[in-house]
Design an enzyme around this catalytic site. Structure first.
Site, PDB file in Angstrom:
ATOM      1  CB  SER A 109      -0.876  -0.010   1.263  1.00  0.00           C
ATOM      2  OG  SER A 109      -1.432   1.260   1.481  1.00  0.00           O
ATOM      3  CE1 TYR A 133      -6.140   5.044  -2.324  1.00  0.00           C
ATOM      4  CE2 TYR A 133      -4.358   4.911  -0.724  1.00  0.00           C
ATOM      5  CZ  TYR A 133      -5.609   4.526  -1.161  1.00  0.00           C
ATOM      6  OH  TYR A 133      -6.335   3.613  -0.434  1.00  0.00           O
ATOM      7  CB  THR A 159      -6.607   2.674  -5.190  1.00  0.00           C
ATOM      8  OG1 THR A 159      -5.752   1.587  -4.828  1.00  0.00           O
ATOM      9  CG2 THR A 159      -7.934   2.539  -4.490  1.00  0.00           C
ATOM     10  CE  LYS A 237      -7.250  -2.830  -3.976  1.00  0.00           C
ATOM     11  NZ  LYS A 237      -7.980  -1.897  -3.109  1.00  0.00           N
ATOM     12  CG  HIS A 261     -10.979   0.678  -0.830  1.00  0.00           C
ATOM     13  ND1 HIS A 261     -10.247   1.523  -1.616  1.00  0.00           N
ATOM     14  CD2 HIS A 261     -10.303   0.619   0.348  1.00  0.00           C
ATOM     15  CE1 HIS A 261      -9.197   1.968  -0.947  1.00  0.00           C
ATOM     16  NE2 HIS A 261      -9.200   1.432   0.259  1.00  0.00           N
TER      17      HIS A 261
HETATM   18  C1  LIG Z   1      -7.558  -2.358   6.875  1.00  0.00           C
HETATM   19  C2  LIG Z   1      -7.633  -2.173   5.394  1.00  0.00           C
HETATM   20  C3  LIG Z   1      -6.790  -1.261   4.787  1.00  0.00           C
HETATM   21  C4  LIG Z   1      -6.830  -1.087   3.398  1.00  0.00           C
HETATM   22  N1  LIG Z   1      -5.930  -0.232   2.826  1.00  0.00           N
HETATM   23  C5  LIG Z   1      -5.941  -0.095   1.476  1.00  0.00           C
HETATM   24  C6  LIG Z   1      -5.005   0.746   0.842  1.00  0.00           C
HETATM   25  O1  LIG Z   1      -4.155   1.355   1.490  1.00  0.00           O
HETATM   26  N2  LIG Z   1      -5.080   0.864  -0.509  1.00  0.00           N
HETATM   27  C7  LIG Z   1      -6.000   0.184  -1.254  1.00  0.00           C
HETATM   28  O2  LIG Z   1      -6.041   0.324  -2.474  1.00  0.00           O
HETATM   29  N3  LIG Z   1      -6.888  -0.641  -0.675  1.00  0.00           N
HETATM   30  C8  LIG Z   1      -6.869  -0.809   0.665  1.00  0.00           C
HETATM   31  N4  LIG Z   1      -7.754  -1.657   1.244  1.00  0.00           N
HETATM   32  C9  LIG Z   1      -8.657  -2.478   0.399  1.00  0.00           C
HETATM   33  C10 LIG Z   1      -7.990  -3.812   0.035  1.00  0.00           C
HETATM   34  O3  LIG Z   1      -6.954  -3.613  -0.893  1.00  0.00           O
HETATM   35  C11 LIG Z   1      -8.985  -4.787  -0.592  1.00  0.00           C
HETATM   36  O4  LIG Z   1      -9.656  -4.143  -1.639  1.00  0.00           O
HETATM   37  C12 LIG Z   1     -10.003  -5.343   0.402  1.00  0.00           C
HETATM   38  O5  LIG Z   1      -9.436  -5.506   1.677  1.00  0.00           O
HETATM   39  C13 LIG Z   1     -10.545  -6.687  -0.090  1.00  0.00           C
HETATM   40  O6  LIG Z   1     -11.563  -7.144   0.731  1.00  0.00           O
HETATM   41  P1  LIG Z   1     -11.366  -8.231   1.913  1.00  0.00           P
HETATM   42  O7  LIG Z   1     -10.746  -7.498   3.053  1.00  0.00           O
HETATM   43  O8  LIG Z   1     -12.745  -8.682   2.185  1.00  0.00           O
HETATM   44  O9  LIG Z   1     -10.472  -9.320   1.377  1.00  0.00           O
HETATM   45  C14 LIG Z   1      -7.744  -1.830   2.625  1.00  0.00           C
HETATM   46  C15 LIG Z   1      -8.608  -2.745   3.246  1.00  0.00           C
HETATM   47  C16 LIG Z   1      -8.545  -2.925   4.621  1.00  0.00           C
HETATM   48  C17 LIG Z   1      -9.454  -3.939   5.256  1.00  0.00           C
END
Ligand SMILES: Cc1cc2nc3c(=O)[nH]c(=O)nc-3n(C[C@H](O)[C@H](O)[C@H](O)COP(=O)(O)O)c2cc1C
Length: 370
Positions: A109, A133, A159, A237, A261
């Site tokens: 990330s 980002y 993203t 994404k 997300h």
């Molecule tokens: C705690 C947390 C932090 C996340 N941080 C980011 C991030 O920094 N950038 C991003 O593109 N997606 C982020 N996401 C989304 C994840 O990349 C992903 O799309 C998502 O967790 C998938 O769903 P799942 O948790 O049910 O597997 C985050 C998700 C969570 C749960």
């Protein structure tokens, strides 16, 4: 409890939530607003049913595949999630080591607590992609892209669903903050970003940060710009519709992740497994399509692949593996999913993740013909 006693991803989740402090568990677990989509991401997988075929010789099953030309041992990768050192002191390093041990891809990330440089030093041979980002100051984005290139990342994951951060009630309520001893490591050496983090106070800390630095005016033109400044493939994404899939392809992306997300942005959007077929139909094989959101079982992976995803990514389950057992915990999570996928394929009469039979999956609403 030893991580070895836990037999499925849901048990890891329970165990992790019991271990983590409130600040971290709230941040990892929460979805946007009423969490309708958070619930749907998990439950809509159950609405799809498998139509198995018997006696097809499943003594050999192939799980290996490729993503953007890179070989992986199974179509299960790790999605970018922020602040992994809240789950374990080695955070992103442990997570990436587990991905490497399982021969799959880890996405770092932008707002990680380990920098691109640190990751490349500690896990130099891993297959890693960098999530991006776009910042108001494009020079900062450009710097991050350069670092991703220099430190051996094989793709940029842009993203596209985050012009600003969604509202998560529990994070607002507890005034979520990245703990003082951790840092947004990818902003090292970028003074305005470092001081922005120091100023973060009240509300949900990351929202303050994202509102200040991430650019809500980004359009598909910026994707074309991004393509023009890097030779790395760009993965969009956060696509949920056929229209946006088309725009993404026009802007030159090399792959798409159907994602909401982890249901942390716009509550009320479709679950990703429901959104997937529309995107796959629009894309018509022109770029690779992946999915994340709610994948918790081998049968979930099989359903996503059978509906046209080339691979899936997991977010929270890897964080929960980290919390329970660090690198070993994530390796266990990936191993469980891999075993479950293999078994689901055998019991469905399938032998190759790249050659799944059409009609393996049906939505239950289509089963009322009788
Ligand atoms: C705690 C947390 C932090 C996340 N941080 C980011 C991030 O920094 N950038 C991003 O593109 N997606 C982020 N996401 C989304 C994840 O990349 C992903 O799309 C998502 O967790 C998938 O769903 P799942 O948790 O049910 O597997 C985050 C998700 C969570 C749960």
């Amino acid at each position: 409890m030893s991580s070895k006693q836990l037999v499925c991803l849901n048990e890891y989740e329970k165990e992790a939530l019991a271990i983590l402090d409130r600040n971290s568990s709230s941040y990892y677990q929460s979805g946007a607003n009423d969490e309708q989509t958070l619930h749907d991401n998990i439950n809509d997988f159950k609405r799809f049913r498998l139509r198995p075929r018997m006696l097809t010789d499943v003594s050999e099953v192939r799980l290996e595949t490729t993503i953007l030309g890179e070989r992986i041992s199974m179509p299960i990768c790790i999605a970018p999630t922020a602040s992994q050192r809240m789950a374990h002191p080695l955070g992103e390093i442990a997570n990436a080591r587990a991905a490497e041990a399982m021969n799959t891809c880890f996405v770092l990330s932008t707002i990680a607590t380990t920098s691109a440089r640190e990751l490349s030093e500690h896990v130099p041979n891993s297959l890693r992609w960098y999530q991006l980002y776009i910042t108001r100051d494009r020079a900062i984005t450009q710097k991050m892209v350069k670092r991703a290139e220099v430190y051996g990342f094989k793709a940029l994951v842009l993203t596209v669903d985050t012009p600003t951060f969604g509202t998560r009630y529990s994070d607002t309520r507890i005034k979520f903050k990245v703990p003082q001893h951790l840092r947004m490591a990818n902003f090292d050496g970028i003074p305005s970003m470092e001081s922005g983090m120091a100023n973060n106070s009240g509300g949900s800390g990351l929202n303050f940060f994202s509102d200040t630095f991430f650019d809500p005016s980004v359009t598909w033109k910026d994707v074309a710009w991004l393509k023009s400044i890097t030779a790395l493939p760009v993965v969009a994404k956060g696509i949920l519709t056929g229209e946006d899939a088309e725009r993404a392809i026009e802007a030159g992306v090399d792959a798409i992740i159907v994602s909401n997300h982890g249901a942390r942005q716009l509550d009320g959007v479709f679950s990703t497994i429901i959104a997937l077929p529309e995107v796959v139909a629009q894309v018509r094989g022109r770029v690779e399509v992946y999915l994340d959101g709610g994948v918790r079982k081998g049968t979930d992976v099989l359903k996503a692949l059978s509906l046209g995803a080339r691979a899936v990514f997991i977010g929270r389950p890897a964080l929960y593996g980290l919390a329970v057992g660090g690198e070993q915990g994530v390796t266990d999570i990936l191993s469980i999913l891999k075993k479950e996928l293999k078994l689901a394929m055998q019991l469905s009469g399938e032998t190759d993740v790249q050659k799944l039979r059409k009609g393996l999956v049906i939505h239950e609403s289509m089963m009322t013909r009788l």
